[in-house]
Design a protein around this motif. Structure first.
Motif, PDB file in Angstrom:
ATOM      1  N   MET A 176       0.820  -1.211   0.000  1.00  0.00           N
ATOM      2  CA  MET A 176       0.000   0.000   0.000  1.00  0.00           C
ATOM      3  C   MET A 176       0.858   1.268   0.000  1.00  0.00           C
ATOM      4  O   MET A 176       0.372   2.339  -0.320  1.00  0.00           O
ATOM      5  CB  MET A 176      -0.946  -0.006   1.198  1.00  0.00           C
ATOM      6  CG  MET A 176      -2.079  -1.009   1.062  1.00  0.00           C
ATOM      7  SD  MET A 176      -3.029  -0.836  -0.469  1.00  0.00           S
ATOM      8  CE  MET A 176      -3.721   0.785  -0.266  1.00  0.00           C
ATOM      9  N   GLU A 177       2.132   1.154   0.346  1.00  0.00           N
ATOM     10  CA  GLU A 177       3.010   2.320   0.341  1.00  0.00           C
ATOM     11  C   GLU A 177       3.175   2.883  -1.061  1.00  0.00           C
ATOM     12  O   GLU A 177       3.374   4.080  -1.231  1.00  0.00           O
ATOM     13  CB  GLU A 177       4.376   1.950   0.912  1.00  0.00           C
ATOM     14  CG  GLU A 177       4.333   1.575   2.370  1.00  0.00           C
ATOM     15  CD  GLU A 177       5.628   0.966   2.856  1.00  0.00           C
ATOM     16  OE1 GLU A 177       6.587   0.837   2.064  1.00  0.00           O
ATOM     17  OE2 GLU A 177       5.676   0.606   4.042  1.00  0.00           O
ATOM     18  N   ILE A 178       3.072   2.033  -2.088  1.00  0.00           N
ATOM     19  CA  ILE A 178       3.253   2.512  -3.456  1.00  0.00           C
ATOM     20  C   ILE A 178       2.159   3.498  -3.843  1.00  0.00           C
ATOM     21  O   ILE A 178       2.394   4.430  -4.601  1.00  0.00           O
ATOM     22  CB  ILE A 178       3.357   1.341  -4.472  1.00  0.00           C
ATOM     23  CG1 ILE A 178       3.933   1.850  -5.799  1.00  0.00           C
ATOM     24  CG2 ILE A 178       2.017   0.671  -4.691  1.00  0.00           C
ATOM     25  CD1 ILE A 178       5.322   2.406  -5.712  1.00  0.00           C
ATOM     26  N   VAL A 179       0.968   3.318  -3.293  1.00  0.00           N
ATOM     27  CA  VAL A 179      -0.130   4.245  -3.595  1.00  0.00           C
ATOM     28  C   VAL A 179       0.251   5.654  -3.159  1.00  0.00           C
ATOM     29  O   VAL A 179       0.140   6.609  -3.930  1.00  0.00           O
ATOM     30  CB  VAL A 179      -1.439   3.782  -2.913  1.00  0.00           C
ATOM     31  CG1 VAL A 179      -2.536   4.816  -3.098  1.00  0.00           C
ATOM     32  CG2 VAL A 179      -1.872   2.425  -3.448  1.00  0.00           C
ATOM     33  N   GLU A 180       0.739   5.778  -1.930  1.00  0.00           N
ATOM     34  CA  GLU A 180       1.156   7.089  -1.428  1.00  0.00           C
ATOM     35  C   GLU A 180       2.309   7.658  -2.236  1.00  0.00           C
ATOM     36  O   GLU A 180       2.309   8.840  -2.574  1.00  0.00           O
ATOM     37  CB  GLU A 180       1.581   6.960   0.040  1.00  0.00           C
ATOM     38  CG  GLU A 180       0.691   7.736   0.974  1.00  0.00           C
ATOM     39  CD  GLU A 180       1.171   7.597   2.396  1.00  0.00           C
ATOM     40  OE1 GLU A 180       2.172   8.247   2.754  1.00  0.00           O
ATOM     41  OE2 GLU A 180       0.515   6.845   3.129  1.00  0.00           O
ATOM     42  N   GLU A 181       3.295   6.837  -2.530  1.00  0.00           N
ATOM     43  CA  GLU A 181       4.469   7.299  -3.277  1.00  0.00           C
ATOM     44  C   GLU A 181       4.093   7.812  -4.668  1.00  0.00           C
ATOM     45  O   GLU A 181       4.583   8.850  -5.106  1.00  0.00           O
ATOM     46  CB  GLU A 181       5.508   6.187  -3.396  1.00  0.00           C
ATOM     47  CG  GLU A 181       6.267   5.928  -2.137  1.00  0.00           C
ATOM     48  CD  GLU A 181       7.061   7.135  -1.678  1.00  0.00           C
ATOM     49  OE1 GLU A 181       7.738   7.774  -2.499  1.00  0.00           O
ATOM     50  OE2 GLU A 181       6.983   7.457  -0.477  1.00  0.00           O
ATOM     51  N   VAL A 182       3.246   7.083  -5.360  1.00  0.00           N
ATOM     52  CA  VAL A 182       2.848   7.495  -6.710  1.00  0.00           C
ATOM     53  C   VAL A 182       2.066   8.802  -6.663  1.00  0.00           C
ATOM     54  O   VAL A 182       2.311   9.716  -7.451  1.00  0.00           O
ATOM     55  CB  VAL A 182       2.028   6.386  -7.407  1.00  0.00           C
ATOM     56  CG1 VAL A 182       1.425   6.876  -8.706  1.00  0.00           C
ATOM     57  CG2 VAL A 182       2.891   5.161  -7.659  1.00  0.00           C
TER      58      VAL A 182
END
Length: 101
Positions: free
Chosen positions: A68-74
């Motif tokens: 789920m961290e990728i959602v924030e990063e993107v």
């Protein structure tokens, strides 16, 4: 002006070298990876002419484990981006975004 190489570089900074632009079925994907495709963009018209055009890309981040961290990063990296859907297929986690770039 073709900005796709810039997008390629930014995506590589997020996930590493496994970034694929419209890969054919014969390409063996290495995970985690990003697949991105060009879609119909946004056209603004004025005086019966195209005033501006912005490319739209579909980004698919694929992981073997939930991330789920990728959602924030993107969403932090690309201000003109929105998450479209999240799904699991073939035991892989897919995070799909729409990006105007």
């Amino acid at each position: 002006m073709d900005r796709r190489p810039d997008l390629q570089g930014e995506l590589e900074m997020l996930v590493g070298k496994n970034v694929y632009f419209q890969p054919p079925a014969s390409v063996h994907l290495t995970y985690p990876c990003v697949i991105y495709n060009l879609l119909a963009g946004d056209t603004k018209r004025a005086d019966n002419m195209v005033y501006t055009y912005t490319n739209r890309f579909e980004l698919i981040f694929i992981y073997r484990q939930p991330n789920m961290e990728i959602v924030e990063e993107v969403l932090k990296t690309f201000p003109m981006c929105s998450i479209s859907r999240i799904y699991i297929a073939d035991n892989l986690y897919h995070y799909v975004f729409n990006l105007y770039y």
